[in-house]
Design an enzyme around this catalytic site. Structure first.
Site, PDB file in Angstrom:
ATOM      1  N   ARG A 154      12.521 -12.884  -1.227  1.00 28.12           N
ATOM      2  CA  ARG A 154      11.863 -14.102  -0.597  1.00 28.12           C
ATOM      3  C   ARG A 154      11.217 -15.076  -0.982  1.00 28.12           C
ATOM      4  NH1 ARG A 154      12.093 -13.420   5.176  1.00 28.12           N
ATOM      5  NH2 ARG A 154      13.784 -11.971   5.737  1.00 28.12           N
ATOM      6  N   ASP A 163       8.771 -23.828  16.920  1.00 28.35           N
ATOM      7  CA  ASP A 163       9.246 -22.325  16.208  1.00 28.35           C
ATOM      8  C   ASP A 163       8.177 -23.200  14.766  1.00 28.35           C
ATOM      9  OD1 ASP A 163      11.660 -21.174  14.885  1.00 28.35           O
ATOM     10  OD2 ASP A 163      10.720 -21.142  13.344  1.00 28.35           O
TER      11      ASP A 163
END
Ligand SMILES: C[S@@+](CC[C@H](N)C(=O)[O-])C[C@H]1O[C@@H](n2cnc3c(N)ncnc32)[C@H](O)[C@@H]1O
Length: 310
Positions: free
Chosen positions: A34, A140
């Site tokens: 990532r 979120d």
């Protein structure tokens, strides 16, 4: 390129403090895959990138790391059964309880790129009586996914992941190579940045979707989040969790009910609520994601006295 133990420990600690996502030993591969694109963009190798993060600690870099470590997997009407439970049992129950009028409020927490709140919106548009209105607050941690969600546009590949043909025809239109949600669906949903470690959006809510996010947290964090949800959920409201998630063994304030081959969670009477002082508090304002605004307004004292109102 492998990450050094020191760099991994630093990233794991940063991500845990800022998002509660647990990066336990063995997850080095995840951090490497990532963060490598971020390091490359900065023209650095992985450890040099983490060193810069440790020493300079620019808020934008920290935010980028947290965002990169979130998993945003989602799909339309995900898992099917929770939506069958919503439409087959929970919505009719709530509509009857409200006498077929008024406004239903829904919180889609950890909504990712929007497929979840928009699936709920389609269900409400199709099922609610004309005399009822509704509102979906979708939140979120990640600004990137919220930006995608707000666009209301999806590729064919994304639409193929779970969108029933009848819903597609009713609620989406072609926009070049993409599909766009109808104005009616979009108007029901408002998106906001929100960290589940912070105070929740102002309630009360009739329905809370908190799906496929508790799995990333440790037990005390799950418990604290479920407690905050309970305090903004109406006494006859309903909580829907992911298939691998449950309140059992985590928070005793909910009753698990099986409907339409799915588990839903309804608040128990106030006797099930632990004293607030026994749970970790929401973080103070300003502690969170640099791009996250101050916590949304704390709801008026609602839950602890509501047993009497039932
Ligand atoms: C796997 S997705 C689930 C999306 C959707 N609820 C579903 O079930 O399809 C998990 C989402 O949780 C969000 N998330 C992770 N930690 C969070 C936190 N502390 N606060 C708010 N959202 C968080 C991630 O950004 C991600 O979009």
């Amino acid at each position: 390129m492998s990450i050094s133990p020191e760099s991994f420990a630093f990233v794991a600690d940063l991500v845990r403090r800022r998002s509660a996502i647990q990066l336990t030993p063995g997850k080095e591969y995840l951090v490497e895959s990532r963060l490598l694109p971020l390091a490359r963009t900065a023209g650095l190798d992985l450890d040099a990138y983490v060193t810069r993060l440790r020493t300079v600690g620019a808020p934008a870099d920290q935010a980028a790391v947290i965002e990169a470590m979130t998993t945003n997997e989602t799909s339309w009407f995900r898992d099917g059964a929770p939506y069958a439970a919503l439409r087959g049992t929970e919505l009719p129950r709530l509509v009857a309880a409200r006498g077929g009028t008024g406004r239903l409020r829904v919180w889609s927490a950890a909504c990712s790129t929007g497929q979840e709140p928009y699936s709920i919106a389609m269900s409400l548009l199709d099922d609610l009586p004309a005399a009822m209105t509704s509102e979906i607050i979708a939140t979120d941690l990640s600004e990137q996914v919220l930006e995608r969600a707000r666009s209301g546009r999806y590729s064919q590949l994304e639409v193929n992941r779970g969108m029933p043909a009848a819903m597609l025809v009713r609620h989406m239109v072609r926009a070049g190579t993409e599909w766009e949600l109808s104005a009616a669906v979009r108007h029901l949903v408002s998106f906001r940045a929100h960290n589940l470690l912070d105070a929740p959006p102002a309630g009360p809510f009739d329905i809370v979707f908190l799906r496929n996010v508790l799995i990333y947290f440790d037990l005390p964090t799950k418990r604290a989040i479920l407690d905050r949800v309970l305090r903004v959920l109406r006494p006859d409201g309903v909580l829907l969790l992911g298939a691998a998630e449950s309140t059992l063994g985590v928070h005793e304030g909910y009753e698990r009910v099986t409907v339409e081959r799915s588990s839903v969670y309804r608040p128990l009477a106030a006797r099930g609520l632990p004293a607030p002082a026994t749970l970790p508090s929401p973080r103070p304002a300003g502690f969170g994601h640099p791009s996250t605004p101050s916590p949304l307004p704390v709801p008026a004292a609602h839950a602890l006295s509501r047993g009497a109102a039932r």
